[in-house]
Design an enzyme around this catalytic site. Structure first.
Site, PDB file in Angstrom:
ATOM      1  N   CYS A   5     -26.237 -12.437 102.873  1.00 54.42           N
ATOM      2  CA  CYS A   5     -27.689 -12.592 102.776  1.00 54.42           C
ATOM      3  C   CYS A   5     -28.287 -12.146 104.115  1.00 54.42           C
ATOM      4  O   CYS A   5     -27.844 -12.600 105.177  1.00 54.42           O
ATOM      5  CB  CYS A   5     -28.062 -14.048 102.499  1.00 54.42           C
ATOM      6  SG  CYS A   5     -29.830 -14.339 102.676  1.00 54.42           S
ATOM      7  N   ASP A  46     -22.572 -13.438  99.848  1.00 53.44           N
ATOM      8  CA  ASP A  46     -22.897 -13.277  98.427  1.00 53.44           C
ATOM      9  C   ASP A  46     -21.735 -12.570  97.754  1.00 53.44           C
ATOM     10  O   ASP A  46     -21.040 -11.767  98.383  1.00 53.44           O
ATOM     11  CB  ASP A  46     -24.164 -12.425  98.252  1.00 53.44           C
ATOM     12  CG  ASP A  46     -25.410 -13.165  98.687  1.00 53.44           C
ATOM     13  OD1 ASP A  46     -25.499 -14.368  98.410  1.00 53.44           O
ATOM     14  OD2 ASP A  46     -26.281 -12.541  99.304  1.00 53.44           O
ATOM     15  N   VAL A 103     -16.678  10.611  91.618  1.00 58.29           N
ATOM     16  CA  VAL A 103     -16.287   9.784  92.771  1.00 58.29           C
ATOM     17  C   VAL A 103     -14.837   9.337  92.607  1.00 58.29           C
ATOM     18  O   VAL A 103     -14.405   8.962  91.517  1.00 58.29           O
ATOM     19  CB  VAL A 103     -17.237   8.568  92.930  1.00 58.29           C
ATOM     20  CG1 VAL A 103     -17.147   7.605  91.760  1.00 58.29           C
ATOM     21  CG2 VAL A 103     -16.953   7.842  94.239  1.00 58.29           C
ATOM     22  N   GLU A 104     -14.106   9.427  93.702  1.00 54.37           N
ATOM     23  CA  GLU A 104     -12.696   9.001  93.692  1.00 54.37           C
ATOM     24  C   GLU A 104     -12.659   7.488  93.938  1.00 54.37           C
ATOM     25  O   GLU A 104     -13.330   6.976  94.827  1.00 54.37           O
ATOM     26  CB  GLU A 104     -11.952   9.782  94.785  1.00 54.37           C
ATOM     27  CG  GLU A 104     -10.444   9.626  94.729  1.00 54.37           C
ATOM     28  CD  GLU A 104      -9.983   8.335  95.341  1.00 54.37           C
ATOM     29  OE1 GLU A 104      -9.171   7.641  94.698  1.00 54.37           O
ATOM     30  OE2 GLU A 104     -10.440   8.019  96.454  1.00 54.37           O
ATOM     31  N   SER A 105     -11.851   6.783  93.129  1.00 55.40           N
ATOM     32  CA  SER A 105     -11.990   5.321  93.078  1.00 55.40           C
ATOM     33  C   SER A 105     -11.485   4.607  94.339  1.00 55.40           C
ATOM     34  O   SER A 105     -12.007   3.554  94.693  1.00 55.40           O
ATOM     35  CB  SER A 105     -11.302   4.764  91.836  1.00 55.40           C
ATOM     36  OG  SER A 105      -9.917   5.024  91.889  1.00 55.40           O
ATOM     37  N   HIS A 107     -29.787  -8.580  96.905  1.00 49.45           N
ATOM     38  CA  HIS A 107     -29.088  -8.044  95.728  1.00 49.45           C
ATOM     39  C   HIS A 107     -29.803  -6.805  95.174  1.00 49.45           C
ATOM     40  O   HIS A 107     -29.181  -5.819  94.800  1.00 49.45           O
ATOM     41  CB  HIS A 107     -29.018  -9.099  94.618  1.00 49.45           C
ATOM     42  CG  HIS A 107     -28.259 -10.334  94.999  1.00 49.45           C
ATOM     43  ND1 HIS A 107     -27.293 -10.351  95.977  1.00 49.45           N
ATOM     44  CD2 HIS A 107     -28.313 -11.591  94.522  1.00 49.45           C
ATOM     45  CE1 HIS A 107     -26.797 -11.562  96.082  1.00 49.45           C
ATOM     46  NE2 HIS A 107     -27.402 -12.352  95.209  1.00 49.45           N
ATOM     47  N   GLU A 108     -31.125  -6.909  95.108  1.00 48.19           N
ATOM     48  CA  GLU A 108     -31.903  -5.804  94.531  1.00 48.19           C
ATOM     49  C   GLU A 108     -31.753  -4.537  95.379  1.00 48.19           C
ATOM     50  O   GLU A 108     -31.713  -3.421  94.857  1.00 48.19           O
ATOM     51  CB  GLU A 108     -33.394  -6.188  94.443  1.00 48.19           C
ATOM     52  CG  GLU A 108     -33.690  -7.352  93.513  1.00 48.19           C
ATOM     53  CD  GLU A 108     -33.571  -8.727  94.198  1.00 48.19           C
ATOM     54  OE1 GLU A 108     -32.941  -8.807  95.275  1.00 48.19           O
ATOM     55  OE2 GLU A 108     -34.092  -9.702  93.636  1.00 48.19           O
TER      56      GLU A 108
END
Lengths: 118, 161
Positions: free
Chosen positions: B54, B61, B76-78, B95-96
């Site tokens: 936070c 969080d 994208v490579e994981s 979060h947003e």
């Protein structure tokens, strides 16, 4: 990070759980897991705010996965007098391997079906 | 079907030593070439161990991130995604904001046809926040897709298992 003692009734069976345990492996990769604690009080427990701060402090601590349950057990055992203290840590899988580490009293932890279950 | 030399494209996957960054670093992300560019198909990436802080209280969080996308040329490579997501560990993010930040980083990286990032964060103060970022590449088909998914969001509310 010191756990603050709180005076309570004797012989209460107390269980604490958290799905938000995080610490670092020797490789540097974070470990995630659930923590379960069980004990019978001998007249004291620890303040949950200080306990939350202690758990949060582990985010920057490097440990072998197998030592995490003992580390938390020792922290609690050094802070309060209790009976039948047990700690279980369920780690999320790494390389397809799931680990459950426990130390102290054997017990069956309460497992909720999701984090919204009260 | 095009299969480029993926070993040359990727530096982290298969590397004998991995360095984990604990501060936000979008440069960790790597791509490989989509070998099936003639097809539209969904790729879903689930990240159940996302964590950040936070920005006000510094409390941690936690949440699950779900990334759905339709690739164009780059994917994208994981492993690089894992390292990138771990790099948020000490970052203060609402979060947003973090869901939008990750969405924008992935769009800049891959330029996909369509992409969405859904954040299912653990409750704080009895309230859990589930933001969704979405993007389309401007082509009519993907604009319609985004509109459809936007209008139908949360017809089936999600729960973290």
């Amino acid at each position: 990070m010191k756990l603050t003692k709180v005076t309570i009734q004797k012989n209460s069976t107390i269980e604490y759980s958290s799905k938000e345990l995080l610490f670092l492996a020797k490789s540097g990769q974070p470990y995630r897991g659930s923590l379960h604690i069980y004990f019978i009080s001998k007249g004291e427990t620890f303040d949950l705010l200080t306990f939350k701060k202690y758990i949060t402090s582990l985010r920057s601590v490097t440990l072998n996965a197998e030592d995490i349950a003992y580390t938390i057990y020792k922290k609690i055992d050094d802070a309060i007098d209790s009976k039948k203290l047990g700690v279980i840590v369920d780690l999320t899988s790494r390389g397809g391997i799931q680990q459950r580490i426990s130390f102290g009293k054997k017990f069956k932890p309460v497992v909720k079906s999701n984090i919204f279950q009260v | 079907m095009i299969i480029s030399n993926r070993e040359e494209e990727l530096s982290q996957l298969g590397s004998s030593s991995t360095t984990y960054s604990y501060s936000y670093d979008p440069k960790l992300l790597e791509t490989f070439e989509n070998a099936h560019q003639e097809n539209d198909y969904w790729v879903t990436l689930n990240a159940d161990e996302f964590t950040s802080l936070c920005p006000i209280t510094n409390q941690p969080d936690f949440g699950t991130l779900i990334i759905n996308y339709i690739p164009h040329i780059k994917m994208v490579e994981s492993k690089s995604l894992k390292l990138y997501l771990f790099s948020f560990i000490n970052n203060g993010e609402f979060h947003e904001d973090v869901v939008n930040k990750i969405g924008k980083d992935l769009v800049a990286l891959m330029k996909p046809k369509y992409l969405e990032v859904i954040g299912l964060f653990y409750p704080r103060g009895n309230i859990s926040i589930h933001p969704t970022f979405s993007y389309n590449n401007g082509e009519n088909y993907y604009q319609e897709l985004e509109k459809h998914r936007f209008f139908n969001r949360n017809l089936n509310p999600q729960r973290i298992g």
